[in-house]
Design a protein around this motif. Structure first.
Motif, PDB file in Angstrom:
ATOM      1  N   GLY A   1       0.824  -1.273  -0.012  1.00 58.18           N
ATOM      2  CA  GLY A   1      -0.037  -0.011   0.212  1.00 58.18           C
ATOM      3  C   GLY A   1       0.710   1.335  -0.009  1.00 58.18           C
ATOM      4  O   GLY A   1       0.606   2.208  -0.682  1.00 58.18           O
ATOM      5  N   MET A   2       1.861   1.198   0.742  1.00 55.30           N
ATOM      6  CA  MET A   2       2.767   2.448   0.836  1.00 55.30           C
ATOM      7  C   MET A   2       3.366   2.622  -0.488  1.00 55.30           C
ATOM      8  O   MET A   2       3.568   3.848  -0.829  1.00 55.30           O
ATOM      9  N   TRP A   3       3.903   1.549  -0.960  1.00 58.36           N
ATOM     10  CA  TRP A   3       4.613   1.736  -2.531  1.00 58.36           C
ATOM     11  C   TRP A   3       3.902   2.260  -3.212  1.00 58.36           C
ATOM     12  O   TRP A   3       4.189   3.470  -3.984  1.00 58.36           O
ATOM     13  N   MET A   4       2.575   1.756  -3.419  1.00 59.77           N
ATOM     14  CA  MET A   4       1.684   2.323  -4.388  1.00 59.77           C
ATOM     15  C   MET A   4       1.301   3.780  -4.267  1.00 59.77           C
ATOM     16  O   MET A   4       1.126   4.607  -4.874  1.00 59.77           O
ATOM     17  N   LEU A   5       1.051   4.155  -2.849  1.00 58.22           N
ATOM     18  CA  LEU A   5       0.729   5.620  -2.403  1.00 58.22           C
ATOM     19  C   LEU A   5       1.899   6.605  -2.744  1.00 58.22           C
ATOM     20  O   LEU A   5       1.512   7.606  -3.277  1.00 58.22           O
ATOM     21  N   GLU A   6       3.080   6.044  -2.409  1.00 63.83           N
ATOM     22  CA  GLU A   6       4.068   6.958  -2.897  1.00 63.83           C
ATOM     23  C   GLU A   6       4.443   7.142  -4.366  1.00 63.83           C
ATOM     24  O   GLU A   6       4.572   8.264  -4.735  1.00 63.83           O
ATOM     25  N   GLN A   7       4.322   6.010  -5.122  1.00 61.59           N
ATOM     26  CA  GLN A   7       4.200   6.236  -6.655  1.00 61.59           C
ATOM     27  C   GLN A   7       2.912   7.049  -7.027  1.00 61.59           C
ATOM     28  O   GLN A   7       3.285   8.015  -8.115  1.00 61.59           O
ATOM     29  N   SER A   8       2.009   6.946  -6.426  1.00 59.67           N
ATOM     30  CA  SER A   8       0.779   7.795  -6.855  1.00 59.67           C
ATOM     31  C   SER A   8       1.037   9.185  -6.508  1.00 59.67           C
ATOM     32  O   SER A   8       0.755  10.079  -7.573  1.00 59.67           O
TER      33      SER A   8
END
Length: 459
Positions: free
Chosen positions: A184-191
């Motif tokens: 979740g945090m990886w996708m949030l950072e990318q987003s």
């Protein structure tokens, strides 16, 4: 009242909402996406999961298998892209039974899953067939499908910690676990690097004009109100999705169940650290001493602990390095209820879960009188009658839902986000899309087939 503008507003920064934002902004270049969340991202339910995944979904068609196969493909891609920051592994799920009558049931379920795309069934009956156990780490180069072992000697060789009366195990291979928080945090950072804005606030209403979404109303923690003008609203509200649906005049066909889990320091090493997910398929009667039975029988409030409990108690090792944590889950109270926080407590949960798991793994009985203090948390499974998600339009122009992800939200999130983004942008949809649309319930044939679904091997 302050006003913002966005191309898409997503209600909920759990794993599903973040996956939609990631798909829209990172993969499809949509600008000005807003994630509305009243608490910290991933903090309500997503971080309470067992963090597992599987493509093992017996059922009347292959829609769930296709969705999960796609989601696992995306998980594996992220693992490679992030140098496996998400800790993806593939030890599998091991279903076990002591009832001879369930062996044929297991074989038929595996054959059906194979026909639907889960991978081939390999049967090991003690006649020289090879069985390759899953490695403790990594996910590359592993078989899919399932291994059914009915030779008791082979079961004892590879799983000596299981109950001696185990007659069969089925090892579903395209399955395992990962760090949902890191995903979740990886996708949030990318987003966020691609322009997604995380805005703190609680959605209080959705405005429509002529049957079309035009704004989302929200409230900050200090009570101040604000609105976001937008033509597109996504209900990714997790346990609150039914309440958010009502803001649009839509009654979602979902209900909630409370699911708890416990973890404790399994310092005796009863369950090997390299073990797969362990699931007991049989009903159980909890092992109590004669003195305990007599005491429990005296009180109406505890007499139920002497009864028969449902199948499905399961556990897995957790952590890396020197960790000796064992997670145990047992869902034995499944009555629908309204989500409320903090979660209602169950003073018997740790004892029931440990004793239930000890039927499958008898060595755990060594903890009955000296178990380390357990940590208990959990969340709500919001599900449809047939335990399939809702992904698609909500019946109001510009309104969408990604919900009813039950206990499989973290494993389905990548494919669910991709599917919902395709709905929003009008892109071509995968063949499985109609199986998860809200409008499926308008199809008389689908309603007739609902009785065929069963529980889909849901835990």
């Amino acid at each position: 009242m302050s006003k913002l503008e966005a191309e898409v507003v997503i209600c909920g920064a759990g794993i599903a909402g973040i996956a939609v934002a990631y798909e829209l902004a990172v993969k499809r270049g949509v600008k000005n996406v807003v994630l509305l969340e009243q608490d910290a991202p991933l903090s309500l339910t997503s971080d309470k999961s067992t963090e597992c995944y599987r493509n093992w979904w017996p059922g009347p068609d292959g829609a769930m298998i296709a969705l999960m196969n796609r989601s696992i493909e995306r998980l594996e891609h992220i693992a490679r892209e992030s140098n496996n920051r998400i800790g993806l592994g593939r030890r599998g799920y091991l279903y076990a039974t002591a009832e001879a009558g369930k062996v044929l049931e297991l074989a038929r379920a595996a054959e059906n899953a194979a026909r639907m795309g889960a991978g081939p069934l390999r049967v090991h009956e003690g006649k020289g067939e090879s069985y390759a156990p899953a490695p403790a780490h990594g996910f590359e180069g592993q078989p899919d499908g399932a291994d059914l072992i009915t030779d008791k000697a082979l079961i004892r060789r590879h799983f000596p910690y299981l109950a001696e009366d185990t007659v069969a195990v089925l090892h579903a291979r395209r399955a395992g676990w990962f760090s949902a928080q890191q995903l979740g945090m990886w996708m949030l950072e990318q987003s966020r690097a691609h322009g997604v804005r995380l805005v703190q606030g609680r959605v209080t209403g959705v405005q429509t004009t002529a049957g079309r979404v035009n704004a989302v109303e929200a409230e900050r923690a200090d009570g101040s109100a604000f609105s976001v003008r937008t033509p597109c609203f996504v209900n990714a509200a997790g346990p609150m999705q039914k309440a958010v649906g009502r803001m649009l005049g839509v009654e979602l066909p979902v209900f909630a169940e409370l699911h708890l889990k416990m973890s404790f320091a399994e310092h005796l090493g009863v369950v090997p650290r390299e073990a797969p997910m362990l699931i007991w398929m049989d009903e159980v009667r909890l092992p109590w001493s004669p003195e305990e039975q007599e005491m429990l029988a005296e009180e109406p409030s505890t007499r139920w602990l002497l009864g028969t409990f449902p199948s499905g108690v399961h556990c897995r090792p957790d952590g890396h390095g020197e960790s000796n944590t064992l997670i145990v889950l047992y869902n034995y109270h499944l009555e629908p209820l309204e989500p409320r926080f903090p979660l209602p407590s169950d003073p018997h949960y740790a004892d029931v879960a440990l004793r239930g798991m000890s039927v499958m793994v008898p060595g755990l009985r060594r903890y009955f009188d000296r178990a380390p203090k357990p940590y208990i948390d959990g969340g709500y499974y919001v599900k449809t009658r047939e335990n399939r998600p809702l992904i698609g339009p909500l019946g109001v122009k510009g309104a969408y839902v990604v919900g009813a992800l039950s206990g499989f939200g973290v494993m389905a999130a990548c494919a669910a986000g991709e599917l919902l983004a395709a709905h929003i942008l009008g892109d071509p949809l995968p063949e499985y899309a109609p199986a998860f649309a809200l409008e499926r319930y308008e199809d008389p044939e689908y309603r007739r087939r609902l009785e065929q679904f069963g529980d889909g091997a849901q835990l």
